[in-house]
Design an enzyme around this catalytic site. Structure first.
Site, PDB file in Angstrom:
ATOM      1  CE1 TYR A 178       4.539   4.399   9.376  1.00  0.00           C
ATOM      2  CE2 TYR A 178       6.195   3.699   7.781  1.00  0.00           C
ATOM      3  CZ  TYR A 178       5.504   3.494   8.959  1.00  0.00           C
ATOM      4  OH  TYR A 178       5.795   2.396   9.736  1.00  0.00           O
ATOM      5  CB  SER A 201       9.923   2.357   9.562  1.00  0.00           C
ATOM      6  OG  SER A 201       9.743   1.663   8.345  1.00  0.00           O
TER       7      SER A 201
END
Length: 263
Positions: free
Chosen positions: A169, A156
């Site tokens: 995350y 990401s």
């Protein structure tokens, strides 16, 4: 979701780039994983779809795979459990006889306003699902993967530009990028390529399920293209990395971020 994410159901057209390959895709019931499953099938690959418990979504994705003339195998369960990771791979090997492509895409996130608000169990679960599962999946898949195999991790943009409310995350996505960088070197002599895709803000069910309404409302507006991406806009990159056309691409991190740079 309104609007419904575009996973390429009506738009993706294959050209045989993955003909005869067997792929495992985790988190393949919806979002990015669903888009990749549709694209892989239309490019000629059989697909095992690993998912948690979203049975209706998974069956709908399997239907689209089968409509493309390819085999679809559904395996529900929690990838935070190492034994389930091994079960996913075992079922793929049983169904297909080998594994050519492994896409480690399943992920968990939750927005928290303060570090003190993050439950210990949630921190551990995020790591188990996002990065520890990738370790177990890769380890189990290698005996079934020969020269020319491809492993792809979903990282990401958050690993480079971490939003403060997604601490766990963000850390796992940075770990995936690092894991891919090391594993690509470890597996290079065996002819197995390892790469990652770094999405920016992509409109998937994970967003409204884990973010406050005000963040959902403005989601994606901060990138230069001024909008969130659709899952279908990532699928071609996963196809490239899985294909023999990318035979010299390993250790790469491909940014699909709407213009937000990863350097």
């Amino acid at each position: 979701m309104d609007p419904r994410p575009d996973c390429g159901e009506e738009s993706y057209r294959g050209s045989g780039r993955l003909a005869g390959k067997a792929a495992v895709i985790t988190g393949g019931d919806s979002g990015i994983g669903r888009a990749v499953a549709i694209a892989y099938a239309r490019e000629g690959a059989d697909v095992l779809i690993s998912y948690l418990d979203e049975h209706d979504d998974a069956r709908d994705t399997a239907r689209l795979v089968e409509e493309a003339g390819r085999r679809a195998v559904l395996v529900p369960g929690d990838l935070a459990r190492p034994e389930h990771c091994r079960e996913v791979i075992a079922k793929a090997a049983e169904a297909f006889g080998r594994i050519d492509v492994l896409v480690s895409n399943a992920a968990y996130q939750m927005t928290r306003d303060a570090l003190e608000d993050v439950p210990d169990e949630e921190w551990d679960h995020t790591f188990q699902t996002n990065i520890t599962a990738m370790f177990h999946l890769c380890k189990a898949a290698l005996p079934h993967m020969g020269e020319g195999g491809s492993i792809i991790g979903s990282t990401s943009v958050n690993s480079d530009a971490p939003p403060p409310k997604l601490l766990a995350y963000n850390c796992t996505k940075a770990a995936i990028a690092n894991f891919v960088g090391g594993l690509s070197q470890l597996l290079g002599p065996r002819g197995i390529r390892v790469n990652s895709v770094a999405p920016g803000p992509i409109w998937t069910p994970l967003i409204p399920a884990t973010m406050p309404p005000e963040d959902v409302e403005s989601f994606g507006g901060q990138v230069p293209l001024g909008r969130p991406g659709q899952p279908a806009e990532l699928a071609p990159v996963y196809v490239l990395l899985a294909s023999d056309e990318a035979s010299y691409v390993s250790g790469a991190r491909v940014a699909v971020t709407g213009g937000q740079p990863i350097l």
